[in-house]
Design a protein around this motif. Structure first.
Motif, PDB file in Angstrom:
ATOM      1  N   GLN A   1      -3.633  10.135 -43.390  1.00 49.04           N
ATOM      2  CA  GLN A   1      -1.897  10.336 -43.060  1.00 49.04           C
ATOM      3  C   GLN A   1      -2.350   9.034 -41.739  1.00 49.04           C
ATOM      4  O   GLN A   1      -1.391   8.905 -41.682  1.00 49.04           O
ATOM      5  N   LEU A   2      -3.383   9.666 -40.831  1.00 47.10           N
ATOM      6  CA  LEU A   2      -2.532   8.908 -38.914  1.00 47.10           C
ATOM      7  C   LEU A   2      -3.347   7.710 -39.513  1.00 47.10           C
ATOM      8  O   LEU A   2      -2.521   6.840 -38.856  1.00 47.10           O
ATOM      9  N   PHE A   3      -4.356   6.940 -40.456  1.00 48.99           N
ATOM     10  CA  PHE A   3      -5.106   5.631 -40.470  1.00 48.99           C
ATOM     11  C   PHE A   3      -4.302   5.015 -41.032  1.00 48.99           C
ATOM     12  O   PHE A   3      -4.060   3.641 -40.601  1.00 48.99           O
ATOM     13  N   TRP A   4      -3.580   4.822 -42.681  1.00 48.03           N
ATOM     14  CA  TRP A   4      -2.747   3.830 -43.155  1.00 48.03           C
ATOM     15  C   TRP A   4      -1.769   3.302 -42.358  1.00 48.03           C
ATOM     16  O   TRP A   4      -1.719   2.319 -42.526  1.00 48.03           O
ATOM     17  N   PRO A   5      -0.304   3.975 -41.217  1.00 49.50           N
ATOM     18  CA  PRO A   5       0.267   3.285 -41.108  1.00 49.50           C
ATOM     19  C   PRO A   5       0.175   2.065 -39.857  1.00 49.50           C
ATOM     20  O   PRO A   5       0.283   1.299 -39.781  1.00 49.50           O
TER      21      PRO A   5
END
Length: 343
Positions: free
Chosen positions: A90-94
């Motif tokens: 969830q942190l990685f994709w943005p």
């Protein structure tokens, strides 16, 4: 027979449209970058690899290696201890989308530039300038990594605000340069509007005040000011904190927020003054419409700023940042239409 020269109306329209699209992509980039910053996603990718980094992790092993690397930085150890792989994603994709969008913008600038140059659809004098902007776009990627790397320092859970400000204003320079170039390609000759005496100076003053307010806003974002509203301690209430303005100008949360509010209020007053004065001068319709637009945008900006602070909602904060960029573009548009006006 239609003209085939680079300066023909058809080619000017084509090149201007391309540059407006690129300016729009930079605006979207501000929104993506604002979300990654406010959500704390920006430190989830610990490498700067412009080529191979275009691909996301393609296997469970690749995901686990990336997650293991993230566990070594202070943000994980101090804020996200115990986070599982799904939480990391969830942190990685943005942040991944942020970087991928930057690469896409580079292609949208470079490939049409080469194509237009080879087919003679773009004026030769523009080619070196746009090539320079492409190089500056690459430099912007490096500045972004320079910003992100500050979040890996011992005991650091976020990037340094001054590096965030540098990254943001490098993006604003690129946006301004692309937008001004697009407007000039679209309308190469100054319109010399009548009845606009003094409006150019007033608009320039409002433009400078807006830049200062946006500078203050980068520091508010840098300290996660959207979550700092605390009326009981006088933070974010519009009242100057104790010791203002001599202490804590770049370090004290209450001072940073108050300075931004003060500059934003001054910018709002100046921009509304531009709108009112322009309408009173009864200028040509293009100038009048541009002035009316910035008046509407600045009112919306003020409402969004207050709402973001009080609600502490990240999404509203991101919209506030994006609208600030629209407002900046609106002022540039007005300044462009006032090019030929008497000072």
């Amino acid at each position: 027979m239609p003209q085939n020269t680079a300066a023909s109306p058809q080619n000017r329209k084509l090149v201007a449209t391309w540059l407006f699209v690129l300016a729009g992509m930079i605006w979207v980039m501000v929104g993506i970058g604002g979300y990654t910053r406010d959500s704390g996603s920006g430190l989830s990718i610990m490498d700067w690899d412009p080529i191979i980094g275009a691909l996301p992790p393609m296997s469970a092993d690749a995901w686990n290696k990336l997650f293991a690397l993230y566990k070594t930085i202070p943000q994980y150890q101090l804020l996200h201890q115990g986070m599982d792989l799904d939480g990391f994603k969830q942190l990685f994709w943005p942040e991944y989308i942020h970087r991928l969008w930057g690469r896409l913008m580079g292609l949208v600038l470079l490939l049409p530039l080469v194509g237009f140059a080879l087919t003679g659809r773009i004026e030769k004098r523009l080619i070196p300038w746009l090539a320079l902007l492409f190089a500056l776009g690459g430099l912007q990627g490096f500045i972004g990594w320079f910003m992100v790397s500050s979040g890996f320092f011992p005991n650091s859970t976020a990037v340094e605000p001054w590096r965030l400000s540098l990254h943001f204003f490098a993006a604003m320079f690129l946006l301004g340069a692309v937008l001004w170039t697009a407007l000039t390609v679209q309308a190469p000759e100054p319109a010399r509007p009548a009845g606009c005496k003094g409006l150019k100076r007033l608009t320039l003053a409002a433009f400078v005040l807006l830049l200062l307010a946006m500078f203050g806003g980068t520091f508010v974002s840098g300290i996660h000011g959207i979550t700092a509203f605390d009326p009981a301690n006088g933070i974010g209430t519009g009242q100057p904190p104790a010791g203002w303005p001599m202490s804590g100008i770049f370090t004290d949360t209450a001072t940073i927020i108050f300075d931004h509010q003060l500059l934003a209020t001054l910018a709002t007053i100046a921009i509304l003054a531009v709108t009112v004065q322009t309408i009173r001068h009864e200028p040509p319709a293009p100038v009048r419409d541009a002035a009316a637009l910035i008046g509407l945008l600045v009112i919306l900006q003020f409402v969004l700023g207050v709402t973001a602070l009080v609600s502490q909602m990240i999404d509203i904060g991101v919209i506030h940042q994006m609208n600030a960029v629209l407002l900046l573009g609106g002022l540039l548009n007005l300044l462009h239409r006032l090019r030929g006006a008497t000072a």
